[in-house]
Design an enzyme around this catalytic site. Structure first.
Site, mmCIF file in Angstrom:
data_model
loop_
_atom_site.group_PDB
_atom_site.id
_atom_site.type_symbol
_atom_site.label_atom_id
_atom_site.label_comp_id
_atom_site.label_asym_id
_atom_site.label_seq_id
_atom_site.Cartn_x
_atom_site.Cartn_y
_atom_site.Cartn_z
ATOM 1 N N TYR A 90 -11.163 0.208 55.845
ATOM 2 C CA TYR A 90 -9.994 1.092 55.808
ATOM 3 C C TYR A 90 -8.748 0.288 55.430
ATOM 4 O O TYR A 90 -8.053 0.590 54.452
ATOM 5 C CB TYR A 90 -9.828 1.781 57.173
ATOM 6 C CG TYR A 90 -8.518 2.501 57.319
ATOM 7 C CD1 TYR A 90 -8.147 3.495 56.411
ATOM 8 C CD2 TYR A 90 -7.640 2.185 58.366
ATOM 9 C CE1 TYR A 90 -6.931 4.152 56.537
ATOM 10 C CE2 TYR A 90 -6.435 2.838 58.494
ATOM 11 C CZ TYR A 90 -6.075 3.823 57.577
ATOM 12 O OH TYR A 90 -4.870 4.455 57.697
ATOM 13 N N ARG A 124 -13.377 -1.155 71.976
ATOM 14 C CA ARG A 124 -13.894 -0.510 70.774
ATOM 15 C C ARG A 124 -13.891 -1.551 69.648
ATOM 16 O O ARG A 124 -12.890 -2.270 69.479
ATOM 17 C CB ARG A 124 -12.980 0.677 70.427
ATOM 18 C CG ARG A 124 -13.424 1.508 69.268
ATOM 19 C CD ARG A 124 -12.616 2.787 69.153
ATOM 20 N NE ARG A 124 -11.211 2.540 68.800
ATOM 21 C CZ ARG A 124 -10.309 3.489 68.579
ATOM 22 N NH1 ARG A 124 -10.668 4.764 68.710
ATOM 23 N NH2 ARG A 124 -9.079 3.197 68.270
ATOM 24 N N ASP A 149 -4.877 18.786 47.897
ATOM 25 C CA ASP A 149 -5.725 18.380 49.020
ATOM 26 C C ASP A 149 -7.137 18.905 48.770
ATOM 27 O O ASP A 149 -7.305 20.033 48.288
ATOM 28 C CB ASP A 149 -5.165 18.971 50.329
ATOM 29 C CG ASP A 149 -5.641 18.228 51.555
ATOM 30 O OD1 ASP A 149 -4.793 17.662 52.268
ATOM 31 O OD2 ASP A 149 -6.876 18.211 51.814
HETATM 32 N N1 UDP Z 1 -8.087 4.408 72.824
HETATM 33 C C1 UDP Z 1 -8.741 4.601 74.034
HETATM 34 N N2 UDP Z 1 -9.487 5.727 74.186
HETATM 35 C C2 UDP Z 1 -9.605 6.689 73.210
HETATM 36 C C3 UDP Z 1 -8.906 6.488 71.993
HETATM 37 C C4 UDP Z 1 -8.167 5.326 71.843
HETATM 38 O O1 UDP Z 1 -8.662 3.768 74.925
HETATM 39 O O2 UDP Z 1 -10.314 7.699 73.400
HETATM 40 C C5 UDP Z 1 -7.269 3.194 72.641
HETATM 41 C C6 UDP Z 1 -7.685 2.364 71.431
HETATM 42 O O3 UDP Z 1 -8.693 1.455 71.775
HETATM 43 C C7 UDP Z 1 -6.353 1.698 71.045
HETATM 44 C C8 UDP Z 1 -5.305 2.724 71.449
HETATM 45 O O4 UDP Z 1 -5.947 3.604 72.379
HETATM 46 O O5 UDP Z 1 -6.148 0.538 71.796
HETATM 47 C C9 UDP Z 1 -4.809 3.549 70.288
HETATM 48 O O6 UDP Z 1 -5.954 4.041 69.599
HETATM 49 P P1 UDP Z 1 -5.864 5.139 68.467
HETATM 50 O O7 UDP Z 1 -7.275 5.462 68.056
HETATM 51 O O8 UDP Z 1 -5.027 6.281 68.931
HETATM 52 O O9 UDP Z 1 -5.091 4.435 67.281
HETATM 53 P P2 UDP Z 1 -5.411 3.043 66.517
HETATM 54 O O10 UDP Z 1 -4.560 2.005 67.183
HETATM 55 O O11 UDP Z 1 -6.871 2.766 66.589
HETATM 56 O O12 UDP Z 1 -4.940 3.324 65.131
#
Ligand code: UDP
Length: 354
Positions: A167, A306, A57
């Protein structure tokens, strides 16, 4: 590369235990990214099952303290082909679990070069080192992001691969490299496409900086951190918030061990497997589950979507059942959130006592 634990100790105890490297069921596994969230918890489970582990790592995003006692920590990059080759040879590694990666969607959009360099170029250096040393077993931490915005759910492994960010694109590029190396030089590999890892073991959990994930952010909000922002309330879902398939990190760790075992016996080439529960929960449902665990309301605000977030990501986990004999055992959001909350509480208490 900097070796932290005394490698000779690990190798000696391996031999002193009378365990049989390679020929028996027990393995010496090189875990790249073994100081990260999923990597370190998988190391914990590998050690508990009696395997020997070397962690490689950079500690750029991982934490030295996350590496379990009993594993050797080598600080270095998978991109350093010569050093990785020496490590594979010196430690007589049987199989590689490749978790090291850059993994933030937003960062990948802003800095694609970092993602191509570390996830693709670094990964290919690892494959070259494996080819040169004859290490022929590989399990890879892939992601549901390779599917992009799916046409339908649950998503099976034959769904179209259309990543919508660097990603996902770089994880997919490495899967393709695994496929071709398998055909050319006999590497037997399994790519595990995770959906949303969640929860904690008794000692290890999620510690990202910055933290972008839903569950740690909502637990931090409960502990007096900034209120959670719910990203989007106008999705085409029953309550308008996005739906994800959450999977307990201990279940993920078990699947990695099953996949490593599969590489001992499978034909050369690449197998691909989703790791999800097959059930989806909306952001609001996760928030309510957290409130039931914590016993009080989670401070939150409603925000915009987002960028790059698909409305619904739910896995079909049928293939994981048939290929790995794996079923998630800790399936409810309460169990996952509860384990993360317990760890946070214990750490807060330890800090208070210290
Ligand atoms: N999410 C949210 N607020 C936060 C972080 C995440 O509403 O502060 C939502 C995000 O938009 C997604 C879900 O929670 O719909 C899971 O997000 P996370 O970042 O945990 O994992 P991802 O699905 O992006 O890998």
């Amino acid at each position: 590369m900097q070796v932290i634990a005394d490698a000779a100790c690990c190798v000696a105890s391996w031999a002193a235990d009378g365990r049989q490297p390679y020929h028996g069921r027990l393995m010496h596994v090189l875990v790249t990214g073994g100081a990260g969230y999923i990597g370190s918890i998988t190391v914990e489970r590998l050690l508990a099952a009696g395997h020997a582990v070397t962690v490689l790592d950079t500690l750029v995003t991982g934490h030295r303290g996350a590496v379990p006692d009993g594993a050797e920590l080598v600080i270095g990059s998978v991109g350093d082909q010569d050093s990785v080759g020496r490590l594979l040879r010196d430690r007589r590694v049987d199989a590689v679990l490749h978790c090291a990666a850059r993994s933030l969607v937003g960062q990948s959009v802003a800095e694609p070069a970092l993602y191509y360099q570390e996830n693709v170029v670094g990964g290919v250096a690892l494959l070259n080192a494996m080819r040169e040393t004859g290490v022929g077993r590989l399990v890879f931490s892939s992601t549901a992001a390779v599917y992009g915005t799916p046409l339908s759910t649950p998503i099976d492994e034959d769904a179209p691969l259309r990543p919508i960010n660097p990603y996902g694109a770089t994880k997919l590029a490495f899967e393709e490299a695994m496929r071709w190396y398998g055909a050319a030089c006999g590497i037997r590999s399994v790519s595990l496409r995770y959906f949303n890892a969640a929860g904690a073991s008794a000692e290890r959990g999620e510690e990202h900086d910055p933290e972008t994930h839903l569950i740690p952010n909502l637990l931090k909000a409960c502990l007096g951190g900034p209120p959670l922002t719910i990203f989007g309330t106008d999705y085409p879902t029953p309550d308008g918030t996005a739906v994800r398939d959450y999977i307990h990190v201990l279940d993920l760790a078990d699947a990695h061990i099953a996949a490593l075992e599969l590489t001992a016996s499978s034909d050369s080439g690449l197998r691909i497997c989703n790791l999800g529960s097959g059930s989806g929960y909306s952001v609001l449902e996760v928030l309510r589950a957290a409130e039931s665990v914590v016993g009080r309301p989670v401070p939150h605000a409603l925000g915009d979507r987002r960028a790059g977030d698909p409305p619904v990501l739910v896995a079909s986990n049928e293939r994981a059942g048939t290929l790995l004999g794996w079923q998630p055992r800790r399936g409810t959001p309460q169990e996952m959130i509860g384990s993360a909350w317990d760890l946070m509480q214990r750490r807060a208490a330890a800090r208070g006592a210290g």
